[in-house]
Every structure is written in C-alpha cells, then in structure tokens.
Design a protein around this motif. Structure first.
Motif, short mmCIF file in Angstrom:
data_model
loop_
_atom_site.label_atom_id
_atom_site.label_comp_id
_atom_site.label_asym_id
_atom_site.label_seq_id
_atom_site.Cartn_x
_atom_site.Cartn_y
_atom_site.Cartn_z
N ARG A 1 0.83 -1.20 0.00
CA ARG A 1 0.00 0.00 0.00
C ARG A 1 0.86 1.25 0.00
O ARG A 1 1.87 1.32 0.68
N TYR B 1 -7.72 -1.61 5.78
CA TYR B 1 -7.26 -1.66 4.40
C TYR B 1 -7.10 -3.09 3.89
O TYR B 1 -7.36 -3.37 2.71
N GLY C 1 -14.47 2.45 4.43
CA GLY C 1 -13.61 2.07 3.32
C GLY C 1 -14.38 2.18 2.01
O GLY C 1 -15.30 1.39 1.76
#
Length: 422
Positions: free
Chosen positions: A204, A281, A379
């Motif tokens: 990421r 995430y 998210g």
C-alpha cells in the motif's frame, strides 16, 4: 486446512483485531482475546477472552500453557508488539519479529531516525531543546514512543515548546520527546510492505489527509486515499533506500509501515511500525486481489511459514487494479453519544467496501485531539478521484452522530475537494 484443535491468542481486543478473530474462525481455529479493557470489541466475537493486561507476561504465560495455545498474534497496535515478541520467544512459538532490536528500530522514533541516517534515508529536520537558538518554528513535538497521534502539538514559540515537551514526555513510554520541523498538511503519505521469507512486497502507498490546524487535529488523519499521487516518485527515488534500510536489520516476514513527506525533490520518512496500520485496508486488498494477508499472518503464527495457499502476492497489487480506495475517518467533538443516524443508508451503498464504528450510544467522548476523535472508518472504493469525492459527500450528507441533547457531534469530514486538488 483443518485446525480445529488449534488455539490462537490475540493480544488486544480493539476494533481492528476483530478481523483476526473472524479470519481465524474461518480457518477453524479457536480464538482467545486478552486485554485489560472490559467488553473490548474483539472479545465480543471471540470463542473466549480474558480481562488480563497484555503486559502481564507471567500471567499470560500461565494461560498459554493451561490453554495449550498454538500461536500468538498482534498485528495492528504498537503496545501489543513487545508482549507479543516476549511471549512467543519465551514459549518457542513462531514470531515474525526475530529480535528486539528490529522492534525497537521500528517503534522508537529516536532509534528509527538514527537507523535512517546510518542507511541514507532522509528524515524530517530534528531539533534539540538544549540548542534553542537553532530551532526553526513552527515545530511539532511528539512522544518518542506512542501511537495514534497522541500528545502531539504544534509550537510557534519557545514558551509553547516547553509546555508541549512536558506533555509529550508524560505520554511517551520512555519519557522522551521529539522536536521536528512542522511539515504542514501537503505531501504526507503512508507506505506498507509485506515481507514473505525475506522478500518485500509493496502492499500500500496512500496520501494522508490530516485534520485542520484550527481544530488542533493536524496530526490526525481524516482520510487516506490509495494509490498515492506520489507512487512513481516514491518508487523511483526512495524505495531502494528504504528496502536497503530494512535489509540491514534483516526483516524476513510480516508487515512494516512508514509515514513520510514529499519535500520538494526529497522524501523524508517518519513514524514507523512493525505491524499493519490500524485500519481496515487489508479487507479491500483481499477483495481486489484475492490475497488474504490476515490469514497469512494467522497461518504463520501456527506454522512459522508464509509459503501457503494464501500467498500469491504480486509487485503491482498496490495499484489496486486501477481502482481508487479511501479510508475515511469522521471526527467527533466531546460529548455523550445519544444517536447514530443514517448508518444503515451509508452501509447499503455498493461502493462502501468496509466500515467500522469505533464508539457506541452512551459512550462519553473527550476532546483529546488524537485518533480517539475518529468515530468511524469507512472504506470506499471508486473508479476515479472525482467519483470518490461524490461518495465522501454522500457520507457527509447522510451520516450523523448526535449527542444526548440532539446536537451534531461530527465536526469534520474530509473536504472532498482536497482529494481532487492533490
């Protein structure tokens, strides 16, 4: 993989650890959660829990032996990492942290700075209090060892600096404070690597959008969008140095993350962690790539190996297959929560990939000016940044947190124009 007889001890029961419990159960593993917080979220879904402090090593050692624990895991919070290391090594269980020096380099900000300097990684300008004449204001003062943007303050003069240092020292696990040049809100990014048998994969890289200085929330992220607009610049100019640095301390397995600033042509690194950042995430990452990093970590805790059916990482997965992802954190002021309104409407949207609510009705919120102001995490997955901006506005229009008198507690949701302007 049949593991019905296996037991996993999870250190810490915070929201972000719920996914550890859920994943382990899907793998047929019996889950036990421990911390000293009554009714912490992960305890509510675990097979069993203990109200024992994660630092009560001797007591937890006895529990591990009595329960016949097969593996231990801590993955998202700094305070859990040292007890995780100690318990695993005392019991001879797999631990992705090989030695205490690795952990110290990646949790102690002072030791991290020294490591960066020794390996050629640029850092933010740092000042010493005993050399006050050379301090260039504004500066930010932070604890050397802490998490969640706690006890951080911007200072514009020496009087403010002295007060901020005392606050930071009292909040630091080692009683020390750091004085850094305040970099402002632009160019702030985060990067996470996942190591498998010594090979790093970029999981990421995202742009961090902090709160506003007028609210004293300039150190707290209001939203992180991935991939970063600095993706190419980071990989070309800084990544070789960062990976060399991690190679010098012999990182082999597990997640490592950093935060950094783009400062003209220089990339300056700060706050590290030998863990995942405290967010959801990994759920989006799994939904897009099919790679379940959480189950990989659980598998490792049982076997000491990463090379299993969950491991099919690729170097370009951090680009999210052309999608744009946002983790949005609405901020709430102090007060007692009386009602959470519009959540059902928001979570029914197809573009909402994950969500968690960090407080419940009846909770008293204090204005601590850190991550405890984040009432929720949403998210969001979109095709473009412009599309993402529309989804953020939808949440702003429909999600509300009211106090017991019916007044709005949300005081900031990321200005959607900021992600288009970047």
């Amino acid at each position: 993989m049949k593991q019905n007889s296996k037991k996993l001890l999870i250190l810490g029961g915070a929201n972000m650890h719920c996914k550890l419990v859920k994943a382990a159960k899907e793998m047929g593993i019996y889950t036990i959660v421990t911390d000293n917080v009554k009714n912490s979220p992960a305890k509510g879904i675990a097979d069993k829990y203990y109200d024992i402090d994660i630092n009560a090593i001797d007591e937890l050692l006895d529990i591990c032996k009595t329960e016949k624990i097969s593996g231990i895991l801590a993955s998202h919070l700094d305070p859990c990492q040292k007890p995780y290391f100690e318990l695993c090594h005392k019991l001879g269980l797999p631990c992705y942290i090989d030695n205490i020096e690795q952990l110290e380099f990646l949790t102690d900000k002072n030791k991290f700075k020294k490591l960066c300097i020794e390996t050629g990684v640029d850092i933010i300008d740092t000042f010493e209090l005993n050399d006050a004449s050379h301090i260039q204001y504004p500066v930010i003062v932070k604890p050397a060892c802490n998490r969640g943007s706690r006890a951080q303050n911007i200072c514009y003069n020496y009087a403010q600096l002295q007060n901020a240092i005392e606050i930071a020292k009292s909040a630091s696990y080692d009683g020390k404070a750091i004085i850094e040049r305040f970099m402002g809100p632009k160019g702030d990014f985060t990067v996470t690597y996942f190591f498998v048998n010594g090979r790093p994969y970029l999981e990421r890289i995202g742009d961090r959008n902090p709160g506003l200085i007028k609210d004293h929330m300039e150190s707290v992220v209001a939203g992180t969008i991935c991939p970063s607009i600095y993706y190419e610049k980071y990989r070309a100019t800084m990544e070789p140095k960062v990976l060399h640095m991690l190679e010098t301390i012999h990182i082999k397995n597990g997640p490592v993350f950093f935060q950094g600033f783009i400062d003209g042509d220089t990339v300056r690194m700060y706050d590290p962690g030998f863990r995942f950042p405290g967010s959801e995430y990994e759920t989006t990452f799994f939904n897009l790539t099919g790679v379940d990093l959480i189950k990989m970590m659980i598998e490792f805790s049982m076997t000491g190996k990463m090379d299993n059916k969950y491991c099919s990482l690729k170097d370009d997965y951090s680009l999210l297959k052309g999608k744009v992802q946002m983790l949005l954190f609405p901020f709430v002021r102090d007060g007692v929560i009386g009602e959470i309104r519009g959540l059902e409407k928001v979570v029914s949207q197809s573009w909402l990939n994950t969500y968690s609510i960090r407080n419940k009705i009846g909770d008293k919120i204090e204005y601590t000016k850190d991550v405890r102001q984040q009432i929720a995490e949403f998210g969001i997955l979109a095709n473009t940044r412009a599309e993402m901006a529309n989804y953020i506005d939808y949440i702003r229009d429909n999600f509300h947190v009211l106090d017991v008198d019916g007044n709005e507690m949300i005081f900031y949701i990321l200005d959607s124009s900021r992600i288009i302007e970047n």
